[in-house]
Scaffold this motif. Sequence first.
Motif, short mmCIF file in Angstrom:
data_model
loop_
_atom_site.label_atom_id
_atom_site.label_comp_id
_atom_site.label_asym_id
_atom_site.label_seq_id
_atom_site.Cartn_x
_atom_site.Cartn_y
_atom_site.Cartn_z
N GLU A 1 -32.53 -71.24 -49.20
CA GLU A 1 -32.18 -70.05 -48.44
C GLU A 1 -31.34 -69.07 -49.27
OE1 GLU A 1 -30.52 -71.68 -44.76
OE2 GLU A 1 -32.51 -71.49 -43.86
N PRO A 29 -24.70 -61.27 -43.62
CA PRO A 29 -26.00 -61.92 -43.58
C PRO A 29 -27.06 -61.10 -44.32
CG PRO A 29 -25.00 -61.88 -41.40
CD PRO A 29 -24.15 -61.02 -42.29
N PRO A 66 -33.60 -79.75 -32.18
CA PRO A 66 -32.29 -80.04 -32.78
C PRO A 66 -31.62 -81.27 -32.18
CG PRO A 66 -32.51 -77.70 -32.36
CD PRO A 66 -33.72 -78.37 -31.75
N GLY A 126 -33.31 -61.77 -44.29
CA GLY A 126 -33.39 -63.07 -43.64
C GLY A 126 -33.49 -64.26 -44.58
N CYS A 127 -33.23 -64.05 -45.86
CA CYS A 127 -33.32 -65.17 -46.82
C CYS A 127 -32.40 -66.32 -46.44
CB CYS A 127 -32.99 -64.69 -48.23
SG CYS A 127 -34.14 -63.47 -48.86
N ASP A 128 -31.22 -65.99 -45.90
CA ASP A 128 -30.26 -67.03 -45.55
C ASP A 128 -30.65 -67.77 -44.27
OD1 ASP A 128 -29.85 -64.69 -44.08
OD2 ASP A 128 -27.71 -65.02 -43.89
N ARG A 129 -31.76 -67.37 -43.65
CA ARG A 129 -32.25 -68.04 -42.44
C ARG A 129 -33.72 -68.41 -42.60
NH1 ARG A 129 -29.90 -63.54 -41.60
NH2 ARG A 129 -31.72 -62.39 -40.89
N ALA A 130 -34.20 -68.52 -43.84
CA ALA A 130 -35.62 -68.73 -44.11
C ALA A 130 -36.17 -70.00 -43.49
CB ALA A 130 -35.87 -68.74 -45.61
N LEU A 131 -35.34 -71.01 -43.34
CA LEU A 131 -35.83 -72.29 -42.83
C LEU A 131 -35.49 -72.50 -41.35
CD1 LEU A 131 -34.98 -74.58 -45.88
CD2 LEU A 131 -37.11 -73.39 -45.34
N GLU A 132 -35.04 -71.46 -40.70
CA GLU A 132 -34.63 -71.56 -39.30
C GLU A 132 -35.69 -72.23 -38.42
OE1 GLU A 132 -33.61 -67.85 -37.00
OE2 GLU A 132 -31.69 -68.32 -37.95
N ASN A 133 -36.93 -71.91 -38.63
CA ASN A 133 -38.02 -72.46 -37.83
C ASN A 133 -38.92 -73.40 -38.62
OD1 ASN A 133 -37.36 -70.97 -35.41
ND2 ASN A 133 -37.98 -69.17 -36.56
N ARG A 138 -36.27 -70.20 -51.85
CA ARG A 138 -36.55 -70.14 -50.41
C ARG A 138 -36.04 -71.40 -49.72
NH1 ARG A 138 -39.29 -67.12 -46.91
NH2 ARG A 138 -40.22 -68.11 -45.09
#
Length: 117
Positions: free
Chosen positions: A38, A93, A110, A97-104, A35
């Motif tokens: 990602e 993609p 930023p 959503g694994c490739d965006r797991a840390l987005e938030n 995780r």
Amino acid sequence: MEGPQFSTVAESELYRQWGCSVIGMTNMPEAKLAREAEICYATVAMVTDYDCWHPDHAAVTVEAIVRTLQENAAAARRLVAALGEALAAERGPCPAGCDRALENAVITAPEARDLRW
């Protein structure tokens, strides 16, 4: 459970009270790391024995587990060989959503982040 080890009867009964029917020993560190990176992660769980609470089965022995582990290893080799081609295909993609797991995962805005490291 952090493994490999056999459960005590008390541990087994606790897991049963929690509604657990399978005890896995080695997934948590890998799942957390995947995780964090990602990366999609899936587990191939292969049962080795009945736990010590089961009244209709003999006590777990190392010999029986080693025999089952060898059978599981052969099945895992067949699985990996079959998955090789499927996993080689190009993908977009991740739908999960694994490739965006840390987005938030980072609260700092930023524009306030120091990305020079």
